[in-house]
Design a protein around this motif. Structure first.
Motif, PDB file in Angstrom:
ATOM      1  N   VAL A 135      43.025  27.377  27.726  1.00 60.94           N
ATOM      2  CA  VAL A 135      43.403  26.608  26.539  1.00 60.94           C
ATOM      3  C   VAL A 135      44.211  25.385  26.952  1.00 60.94           C
ATOM      4  N   HIS A 136      43.955  24.263  26.315  1.00 60.45           N
ATOM      5  CA  HIS A 136      44.756  23.058  26.517  1.00 60.45           C
ATOM      6  C   HIS A 136      45.764  22.957  25.375  1.00 60.45           C
ATOM      7  N   TRP A 137      47.016  23.241  25.690  1.00 58.53           N
ATOM      8  CA  TRP A 137      48.088  23.265  24.675  1.00 58.53           C
ATOM      9  C   TRP A 137      49.203  22.347  25.137  1.00 58.53           C
ATOM     10  N   LEU A 138      49.486  21.309  24.369  1.00 63.19           N
ATOM     11  CA  LEU A 138      50.491  20.329  24.753  1.00 63.19           C
ATOM     12  C   LEU A 138      51.904  20.889  24.589  1.00 63.19           C
ATOM     13  N   GLU A 139      52.712  20.668  25.602  1.00 64.14           N
ATOM     14  CA  GLU A 139      54.110  21.092  25.567  1.00 64.14           C
ATOM     15  C   GLU A 139      54.989  19.842  25.716  1.00 64.14           C
ATOM     16  N   LEU A 142      50.695  20.284  29.987  1.00 64.19           N
ATOM     17  CA  LEU A 142      49.905  21.391  29.455  1.00 64.19           C
ATOM     18  C   LEU A 142      50.619  22.696  29.775  1.00 64.19           C
ATOM     19  N   GLN A 143      50.772  23.516  28.747  1.00 70.40           N
ATOM     20  CA  GLN A 143      51.473  24.790  28.908  1.00 70.40           C
ATOM     21  C   GLN A 143      50.720  25.680  29.900  1.00 70.40           C
ATOM     22  N   GLU A 144      51.449  26.173  30.892  1.00 66.23           N
ATOM     23  CA  GLU A 144      50.800  26.901  31.989  1.00 66.23           C
ATOM     24  C   GLU A 144      50.172  28.214  31.533  1.00 66.23           C
ATOM     25  N   ASP A 145      50.859  28.968  30.681  1.00 65.99           N
ATOM     26  CA  ASP A 145      50.308  30.247  30.214  1.00 65.99           C
ATOM     27  C   ASP A 145      49.004  30.030  29.458  1.00 65.99           C
ATOM     28  N   ALA A 146      48.956  28.957  28.654  1.00 64.33           N
ATOM     29  CA  ALA A 146      47.735  28.657  27.897  1.00 64.33           C
ATOM     30  C   ALA A 146      46.601  28.257  28.845  1.00 64.33           C
ATOM     31  N   LEU A 147      46.947  27.485  29.881  1.00 66.88           N
ATOM     32  CA  LEU A 147      45.932  27.074  30.849  1.00 66.88           C
ATOM     33  C   LEU A 147      45.266  28.271  31.513  1.00 66.88           C
ATOM     34  N   GLU A 148      46.056  29.302  31.769  1.00 65.61           N
ATOM     35  CA  GLU A 148      45.510  30.511  32.386  1.00 65.61           C
ATOM     36  C   GLU A 148      44.468  31.169  31.495  1.00 65.61           C
ATOM     37  N   ASP A 149      44.597  30.913  30.176  1.00 68.36           N
ATOM     38  CA  ASP A 149      43.636  31.457  29.213  1.00 68.36           C
ATOM     39  C   ASP A 149      42.539  30.458  28.869  1.00 68.36           C
TER      40      ASP A 149
END
Length: 207
Positions: free
Chosen positions: A178-182, A169-176
């Motif tokens: 959001v679950h975004w696959l990288e 999971l993309q770390e920057d998205a997690l901070e927001d």
């Protein structure tokens, strides 16, 4: 077909599961089939009868790190073509992919990064390809890459890569929130030019 992938996502990225839409209607499946003028592969139909892409209003992605688009969006894109294909030749494509055009009615988009690439189900392969194969079209660099022999194999590969830890999971998205696959570089066709998997393609930066 999606059960194991959804099981992994439910445990590790539940917001992506929440973004998956209800099944596509039979009416829309028939509309798409009529539009392309050829039979849709059975595994394509099974996929969309399970989930009709991800909700475009929710920030979420899917296989190979690209959003999974609805059948309505596929229809909309294909209706935008004035001719069966655009005659815009690819500068490179794998042997299974016809090089004489980029966009066409027989390349059905199922993934869209809204920038440079589409993942498509290809109903017009070369004699070396498979009807219903899954391909990536990089329309900025005019490159076509084969990803899988079929939709089913495409989903099986996605599932296998999830389970084997090739996505995080993309770390920057997690901070927001959001679950975004990288995807790992090795399985990231949207960035094929920086991947060891596609270093054979002219224009690759990988060394």
């Amino acid at each position: 077909m999606l059960d194991k992938a959804i099981e992994w996502l439910s445990d590790n990225a539940p917001k992506i599961v929440e973004a998956l839409q209800e099944p596509a209607s039979q009416t829309k499946i028939k509309e798409l089939e009529s539009l392309v003028g050829k039979a849709l592969p059975e595994d394509f139909i099974r996929l969309y009868k399970t989930h009709n892409g991800t909700n475009p209003d929710i920030f979420a992605n899917f296989a190979y790190g690209m959003p999974f688009i609805s059948i309505e969006k596929s229809i909309e894109q294909i209706k935008g073509f004035d001719h069966p294909n655009d005659d815009n030749q690819l500068s490179f494509s794998d042997d299974e992919i016809k090089r004489n055009y980029t966009f066409g009615k027989l390349r059905i988009p199922i993934g869209d990064d809204s920038g440079t690439c589409l993942i498509c189900v290809d109903l017009d392969p070369t004699q070396n390809g498979n009807y219903g194969q899954v391909i990536l079209i990089d329309y900025e660099k005019n490159v076509g890459l084969k990803l899988a022999d079929s939709v089913e194999k495409y989903i099986l590969k996605f599932t296998s890569d999830l389970i084997s830890g090739k996505y995080k999971l993309q770390e920057d998205a997690l901070e927001d929130g959001v679950h975004w696959l990288e995807p790992e570089r090795e399985i990231d066709p949207g960035n094929w030019f920086n991947s060891p998997t596609w270093q054979y393609v002219p224009g690759s930066n990988f060394s």
